[in-house]
Every structure is written in C-alpha cells, then in structure tokens.
Scaffold this motif. Structure first.
Motif, PDB file in Angstrom:
ATOM      1  N   GLU A  35      -7.487 -17.210  26.610  1.00  0.00           N
ATOM      2  CA  GLU A  35      -7.671 -16.961  25.288  1.00  0.00           C
ATOM      3  C   GLU A  35      -8.187 -18.250  24.532  1.00  0.00           C
ATOM      4  O   GLU A  35      -9.183 -18.018  23.505  1.00  0.00           O
ATOM      5  N   ASN A  36      -7.668 -19.369  24.605  1.00  0.00           N
ATOM      6  CA  ASN A  36      -8.114 -20.536  23.707  1.00  0.00           C
ATOM      7  C   ASN A  36      -9.625 -20.642  24.423  1.00  0.00           C
ATOM      8  O   ASN A  36     -10.475 -21.369  23.737  1.00  0.00           O
ATOM      9  N   HIS A  37     -10.087 -20.663  25.634  1.00  0.00           N
ATOM     10  CA  HIS A  37     -11.561 -21.001  26.083  1.00  0.00           C
ATOM     11  C   HIS A  37     -12.591 -19.971  25.854  1.00  0.00           C
ATOM     12  O   HIS A  37     -13.416 -20.223  25.023  1.00  0.00           O
ATOM     13  N   TYR A  38     -12.053 -18.594  25.765  1.00  0.00           N
ATOM     14  CA  TYR A  38     -13.048 -17.559  25.238  1.00  0.00           C
ATOM     15  C   TYR A  38     -12.816 -17.290  23.599  1.00  0.00           C
ATOM     16  O   TYR A  38     -13.728 -16.581  23.143  1.00  0.00           O
ATOM     17  N   GLN A  76     -10.329 -10.663  37.471  1.00  0.00           N
ATOM     18  CA  GLN A  76     -11.166 -10.544  36.297  1.00  0.00           C
ATOM     19  C   GLN A  76     -10.681 -10.938  35.131  1.00  0.00           C
ATOM     20  O   GLN A  76      -9.178 -10.635  34.817  1.00  0.00           O
ATOM     21  N   THR A  77     -11.526 -11.377  34.340  1.00  0.00           N
ATOM     22  CA  THR A  77     -11.199 -11.439  32.859  1.00  0.00           C
ATOM     23  C   THR A  77     -12.484 -11.039  32.037  1.00  0.00           C
ATOM     24  O   THR A  77     -13.547 -10.955  32.510  1.00  0.00           O
ATOM     25  N   ARG A  78     -12.068 -10.548  31.079  1.00  0.00           N
ATOM     26  CA  ARG A  78     -13.358 -10.252  29.909  1.00  0.00           C
ATOM     27  C   ARG A  78     -12.854 -10.206  28.794  1.00  0.00           C
ATOM     28  O   ARG A  78     -11.492 -10.124  28.462  1.00  0.00           O
ATOM     29  N   VAL A  79     -13.560 -10.314  27.848  1.00  0.00           N
ATOM     30  CA  VAL A  79     -13.179 -10.139  26.309  1.00  0.00           C
ATOM     31  C   VAL A  79     -12.772  -8.567  26.245  1.00  0.00           C
ATOM     32  O   VAL A  79     -13.936  -7.685  26.448  1.00  0.00           O
TER      33      VAL A  79
END
Length: 878
Positions: free
Chosen positions: A308-311, A330-333
């Motif tokens: 969350e801090n990175h994106y 996986q991660t995505r907004v």
C-alpha cells in the motif's frame, strides 16, 4: 530482434502496456523482494500479432523454451518430470483488470505419470489427484471448449452429499478417469499428455479469450479499448490444496466497500485460488488466518503495508500458503465502491501518501453519480428475508430472476430485475449488466459477483447463506420457509446486506442532500465536499446547466452551475400555450399573426424574468425556437379521423388545422423548416422572442443574456437574424451577446466566416452527431446500435460520448477557425455530451470555455472538469 518474453526480474509496474497489469505487478513485487513464485510473461505484442494473423510470431516458441529452461533451472525441477515434476500456471493479464473475463489454467505439467511423482514428492496422494482433476477440468473447459457443466455434474454425482474435501485419493483418481472420458467423448481425442503441448495450447487459449464474448462485453461496459490484447503469465505452481497447513486467499489493504482501514479479505484452507473467487466454497474472514497460521498472517500484514505504501493506494492481493510458506500470486490497485473511492482518496491525503491534486484524479464523475442515487428508507416495514455480505452498495429493487438470459430478456422489455444465483461466473456478465442488482447465496467480498459488481457500480449482496437457491426451479427459499419465485419483487441493500420481500421505498442519498444544501455529517460526504472544492479550484472549464424553467435554473445553481448554457424556448410553448402557437400557424393575415405573437410575448417575458432571477448575475444562453412548427400541432392521423368522422359537421378550426398539418408535413423534419429557417420564413417570430428577452432583462437586477440562433449553416443566415436582434436590443436599451449553435457540419467547416457575426459558439452535439453520422437518433439506437457495438464499429454510442474522430474533428475545426477570426470568441457545448465524463475531458483538450448539461449532471461535470485540468497534456487551441 523484437523481444516477446520477459522474466519477472526484467519488468516493473510501469510496463503494463507491454506486460499487462498482472505481469507488470508480479515483476514489481519480485523487484521489491517479496515472495513471488518464479515465472515469465509473454507480451501483449505477441497477443496482438496472434489475433491479427492467427498464429504466434516467429521466434516466440524459442523464447518461451529458453525462459522455461531457465525456470526449470531455478526450481530444480523439469516440466512433467516423472519423479519430481515442475507444474506451471498459464494466466491471462491485460493492462486493465478484467476479473474472470479471460482464461487461466493451473497445474500444467500433470499426466498419468507425473501425477505419481507429484504424489510421492508431496507425500500426499489426494493432493496430487485433486490437482490432476483440476487441470483436466480447467483445460477441458478453457482450452478445448467443453461445456463446464459436464465436469461439474460428474463431480456432483461422485460427491453426493459430501463436500469436495471429503473426497479421498481413490475418489479423485476415479474422477480423473471420468474427466478424461468426457474429453474423449466431446472432442474425439485424448487429453494431451505432453506438458509442452498443454502449455502451448493454454497460451493460445488465453490469447483467444481476449475476444471471447464475455470479455468483449466487459470491455464495452468498462470502455476498455479492444486493441490492447492480453499478456500471458507462466508461473511456477505453488499449492494451497496440499493439506490443512496450506490454503489460498484474497486480501485488501482497506475495505473496498467503505474505504475503512483494517484487515479485509477471505481465506480458504486446503484450496486453490479458483475456489475462493468462484464462491463455490464458503471462506472464512482473513482475520481467522491469525489463528490458523499466525506466522503467515503477520508476514502477510507486513507485505500488505509494504504494497500500500509502494503503490500509494488500496491494493488487492492474491496469495497462497504452501505448508506454512507464504507466496504472493498477484497484486493490483483494487476495485472499490464509489463511496470507498472518495474516502480512500482523502485518507491517503491525510496520511501524506498523495496530494489533493492526485486525490481528484483518483475518483471519477461516474462514481460521483453513483453516490447520488437514492437509498432505502430506514422506516420501511417490508419483510426482511435474510442478510448477506454488503459487497457493493446501493438500493436495488426488481423482479427476481435466476438466469442471466432471463435477466437480459426482461430488462430489454423495460422491467427491473435482480439476478439471483448460488454464485456467479464470468458467463453471467450479460445478466449482471442488465440487472439492477445481484444476490448470491455463496461467496464473500472477493467472489466473482462482488468484484465485478463493484467494478460496474452495481448493487450486490453475496454470501446470503440462509437462502436455498434453486436455479432450475426458478425460486429461492428464505428462513421461515418463505419461497420467492421468479417474477416476485425483492429489494436488496448493498450497504448493509439486507434482502427484503417486495419493493422498499427509497429516500435521497446524503450526497444528493449535500448538493442540495444539506449538512456534512459523515466521512463520505466530507470526502466528497473536500474533493469537489479542490476540483473547482483547479478546473478551467466552467460548468453550466441546460434549464428551461426558473425551478430547473434554481436546482442547477444549487448543484453548482455557473450559468445556463441552453434554455430551450420551445418548451415554453407547450401545455395551455399550444393554442397560441396554433393561432400563429393558422393566421391568414399579418394582423392575425401579430395578434398571436402579441399574446405569446408577455408569457415569454415572464418565463425569462424568472430564469434571470434564479440565475442573477450568471450568464443565461437562450436558444430561439428550434423544432419544426408541426410539432405543436395535433397528430395528423388523429386529426384526419376526427374530421372524417364529423363530416359536414366538422369544426372550421379542425379543418384549418388539418390543412396546416398537411402543409407543414415534411419527409425529414430534422432537416426541414426549423431553427434559423423558421425565423427567416415566419415574420416576427424571432423578433417577438428577442423583445421578450430584452424586456425581461431590462426589468431584472443583474441579467447576463446570451441569445443563441439555432441551426445556422451559413453566415448570411446569422447576419440576417442578428441585424434584427441588435435593432430590438437597442430599442429596449439592453445589451446581450448574440451567437449561434454549431450543430450543422457546414457551420463547423465555415466557422471562420460565422465568427464574423457571432460573439459565441455553442456546440449542439446531439444534432451535430446525427448529421455527421446520418443517424436519426430516435430511429437507430434501438434498431442496430447493439449490432454496431458487437461488431466493434462503436466502442460506445456516439450519442453517449463524443465521437472524437468525426464529430470531434468538426469541433476542433470550429474552435480553431472561429478563434482565428475572433480571438475572444466564447465557446461551449450544450448537448447532453456536456455531462459525459470522457466528453468533458475532450472539451477541455480543445479549449472550450464551458460545458452545459442537465442539472443533475452538473456536479459530475464539475468534477470531471477538475480532473481534466489535472490530467491534460496541456493542449489548448487558444
């Protein structure tokens, strides 16, 4: 040589165009040092080449082979090895998230030999045979095109009343043989045993899924360009279905429904990913993972904070735990509800992660519009059937339907429906779009139904476990034995998960009350107020309203309108005044015509005075009468029948009206005697209106009148009307701008000439679109627009959003040539496109001064004008 394959160590999150969202984010997590299974991504370039030519590009097979060799070296295993097989997943991943719309195949590399090696290495026969049956089931449906229900029915028959997890290794081995038999029976071939062939066919299937009907439908709904293509991710398998010390889950760094901070998500022990998102097994809340596997839970929370801090945004995360080892898949907004979008944006500002400029770009006019929809009345006394998870907010009422096809059928007839399913799958997309809301008895906030509904802004209640849904019988049974059949009306509350019998009354939303002057009482309204204030402070485009009455004008001003961009005077000639128009049309002498005009003038003056008062100090653009006069006369057929039946006793006026209707009849009224042509052909008509405007302005406190001449195609038309208007304004002793509506293509092409006589332009994009495309809007939208959308001729209806290449080009010409002649030329838009978010951005790009739309879309246009100012590339024609 062009490169088509990238290892996860070679990419980053900024390469979404090339690597797709999933591949770019897997690469980003790898670069952050997070535990990501090794793998590689086949680019969207390769997909576009395949879709254009029907085959993969030269050299792709060699690149895949080289990267697979490297993956095997990294893992210390070989694909399909008999003793210790490497298994891989083949997963789609387009630039924009399209949850469940394209294909994924897990466990590639299993066959009758390697399954034994997997069982031996894992020390778990059940796990190996479960993985093998999953491969055949997914491969059969996804790659070979076999109906998925054939596999599901075979599984249901084997299970009986048992759960999936109750099946032992022997059961699953029998199921594998049954599944292989289905493949042979349906396709006339054996399930492919060669792991390389499995992988190659799966990659092609993912490419093909870009143009699957459900993917096309989803892209159209979300306005995702059709030419992007999808990337393909080949990833080393990690297993959540290896035992109770393993599992899979989905996590959100904040609540996607409300924006509240905390631990949100679902977890499922001894399962693979599709079990969670499909909703076929009920998950446990993510917080339960702290009890089940505290070490993995703590590590997951740390990673969630890192991401969350990175994106600098809400992140949606998929993960698997294999025997106590956490892996990030996986991660995505993350997709979120409209309310959560506004709350999260302002929260991130307060946390110092983004500034207010970026907060404005993080929300949209469409989301704001959703927040203005009504909600259920708390005082309703309807029977509450049950309660599920509040997956996507809103108040939805409609007839219960149990299939996607039925939802589409009834919605096409204008009926409101609620789609009720045990769980939805991607094939239900058409029904979800058609329905007012979605209700499921299975699945959590990360199920297919929840994720897709949130993305569409559709009300959704899921996981209503106490509902027994029988889709075949077309009914569901609620606690207490209440049976709801297809066609019965139900109401679902996406804000609290409640399900009611019958139609629940609705009340205004707090956001709508705020725009109408109500208080700021909660976090959501405060977030909307904060973002709207900043959008107003940065936008260059003014926002006006289309309003024809003092009441509409006052309402528009409450929503923040900075004037009226279109006041349609013909709307003032309806009702009781229609008789005066009939008198005008039937006048047989100058005296009779003037008498009719004299009777209309004070009524017009009163109308304009009321609007000037409501908009005191703000500009009011008044369009002189535009539609053909026959629209104010009785219907020809009805009048003809009336006269015929009366015979000799027919009234003289009726006979004269019938003669007038015949005389004024036109084959194509839209291109006939209307607009400026009426003012030139019927003496005194425009003069009466101009005088009424002038007299009303003279008696008003602070009027800013702008007189707009419609349908001008040649400067000579405008000059003729302008001369008379200036004379009347001088006689009354008031000033007003005189301009024209650019709605005829010739007007846009000769804008330089027309600007010599016009002080302002207002693009009437409804008619400009009709004339540019040669479409009659009333006739063609229901006739063939659906087919045009299916064929990709339209991405969206040109009446919904400005056709930039055609109509937009005419607008650009009009702006450039008009301002070349008159640098201070004021230019706006008054077609309903003025409230469409994408069209507002286009209007900003080409240098318009204002947009005008219906009162209820003013707030949306204000927000989008602010977003346009912050995201524009700076192009401006002035």
């Amino acid at each position: 040589m062009r490169k088509f394959v990238y290892d996860f160590t070679e990419g980053n999150k900024d390469l979404k165009d090339l690597l797709g969202g999933k591949g770019a984010n897997l690469a980003e997590m790898t670069n952050l040092g997070l535990p990501v299974p090794p793998g590689f991504t086949i680019t969207t370039d390769a997909c576009r080449h395949y879709l254009a030519g029907g085959d993969v590009p030269d050299g792709l097979a060699a690149e895949i082979a080289a990267h697979l060799d490297a993956l095997e070296t990294t893992m210390g295993k070989r694909l399909g090895d008999a003793a210790d097989p490497l298994l891989v997943s083949v997963r789609s991943g387009a630039k924009f998230s399209m949850p469940g719309m394209m294909e994924t195949v897990l466990n590639i590399g299993l066959n009758d030999v390697s399954v034994l090696g997997l069982a031996k290495q894992a020390g778990n026969e059940r796990f190996a045979w479960d993985s093998y049956r999953r491969l055949i089931q997914m491969f059969g449906k996804t790659v070979l095109g076999i109906e998925g229900e054939l596999f599901e029915h075979a599984l249901d028959e084997l299970k009986g009343s048992r759960q999936d997890t109750d099946l032992d290794a022997t059961d699953l081995q029998r199921l594998v043989e049954t599944y292989k038999g289905i493949v042979r029976a349906e396709k006339g071939r054996d399930f492919p045993a060669d792991p390389r062939e499995q992988m190659e066919l799966a990659i092609r299937a993912v490419f093909d899924s870009w143009n699957a009907p459900r993917a096309v439908l989803y892209r159209r709904q979300e306005r995702i360009p059709a030419d992007l293509g999808t990337a393909v991710n080949v990833v080393a398998m990690v297993f959540g279905n290896i035992g109770m010390d393993s599992g899979t889950g989905v996590a959100f760094t904040r609540d996607p429904g409300s924006g509240h901070q905390g631990v949100y998500g679902d977890y499922l022990q001894n399962a693979q990913g599709e079990d969670v998102v499909a909703g076929i097994r009920n998950t446990v809340p993510l917080q339960d993972l702290e009890r089940i596997d505290p070490d993995s839970y703590r590590e997951l929370l740390d990673i969630m904070g890192t991401l969350e801090n990175h994106y600098r945004d809400l992140c949606d995360i998929e993960f698997t735990i294999e025997r106590g080892k956490l892996w990030m898949l996986q991660t995505r907004v993350g997709k979120r509800t409209a309310g959560a979008a506004f709350c999260i944006a302002t929260q991130l500002v307060d946390e110092g992660l983004i500034d207010l400029d970026e907060a404005v770009t993080r929300v949209s006019g469409d989301q704001l519009a959703q927040l203005m929809f009504p909600r259920f009345s708390a005082a309703a006394d309807n029977t509450r059937l049950t309660k599920g998870m509040n997956a996507s907010p809103g108040a939805a009422v409609g007839k219960a339907v149990f299939t996607s096809a039925r939802a589409v059928e009834l919605a096409a007839r204008g009926e409101a429906v609620i789609l009720v399913r045990r769980e939805t799958n991607p094939d239900d997309l058409a029904g979800m779009i058609a329905a007012q809301g979605v209700l499921t008895s299975r699945g959590g906030k990360t199920s297919h139904a929840a994720v897709v509904a949130r993305g569409m802004g559709k009300t959704c209640v899921c996981g209503a476990e106490e509902l027994a849904v029988d889709t075949r019988a077309g009914c569901f049974t609620a606690p207490g034995g209440i049976v709801v059949n297809e066609g019965d009306v139900i109401s679902i509350d996406g804000s609290n998960g409640a399900v009611y019998l019958g139609e629940v009354p609705v009340v205004a939303s707090p956001v709508m009350e705020y725009f109408e002057g109500g208080p700021i009482e909660d976090e959501l309204v405060a977030a909307v107020d904060r973002i709207m204030r900043h959008a107003d402070s940065v936008r260059r485009l003014a926002v006006r309203a289309n309003a024809d009455t003092p009441e509409d004008a006052a309402r528009a001003r409450a929503f923040g309108a900075e004037g009226i961009g279109l006041c349609r005077t013909e709307h003032m000639f309806l009702g009781d005044r229609r008789k005066l128009v009939e008198d005008l049309i039937l006048a047989s002498s100058d005296e009779e015509r003037q008498a009719a005009l004299d009777a209309l003038e004070p009524l017009q003056k009163a109308d304009f005075a009321g609007i000037f008062a409501a908009m005191d100090g703000l500009p009011v653009t008044i369009r002189l009468i535009d539609p053909p006069l026959h629209e104010f006369l009785p219907d020809y057929t009805e009048l003809a029948v009336k006269v015929a039946l009366a015979g000799d006793a027919a009234e003289d006026k009726d006979r004269r009206l019938l003669d007038a209707v015949k005389r004024l009849h036109e084959q194509n009224p839209m291109l006939g005697l209307r607009g400026v042509r009426l003012g030139l052909v019927i003496p005194g008509l425009f003069a009466m209106q101009v005088r009424a405007i002038a007299e009303a302005a003279k008696e008003s406190a602070n009027p800013r009148a702008e007189i707009m001449i419609p349908l001008v195609g040649a400067v000579q038309e405008l000059e003729s009307v302008r001369e008379e208007a200036l004379r009347i304004l001088a006689e009354v002793g008031v000033d007003a701008l005189i301009g024209t509506m650019i709605e005829v293509p010739r007007a846009a092409l000769t804008a330089g000439q027309i600007a010599e006589a016009a002080q302002f332009f207002s693009f009437g994009t409804n008619d400009l679109t009709q004339m540019t495309w040669a479409f009659s809007r009333d006739d063609v939208e229901s006739a063939f627009f659906g087919k045009y959308l299916d064929l990709g001729i339209f991405g969206v209806s040109p009446f919904e959003s400005i056709d930039r290449d055609g109509v937009g080009r005419l607008m650009r010409i009009g702006v450039e040539e008009g301002r070349r002649t008159r640098p201070d030329l004021k230019i706006g838009i008054c077609g309903e496109h003025g409230g469409d978010p994408d069209s507002v951005h286009f209007c900003h790009e080409i240098g318009l001064d204002y947009v005008s739309c219906s009162p209820f879309r003013v707030a949306v246009a204000r927000l989008e004008a602010g977003r346009a100012a912050l995201t524009s590339d700076g192009s401006d024609t002035r």
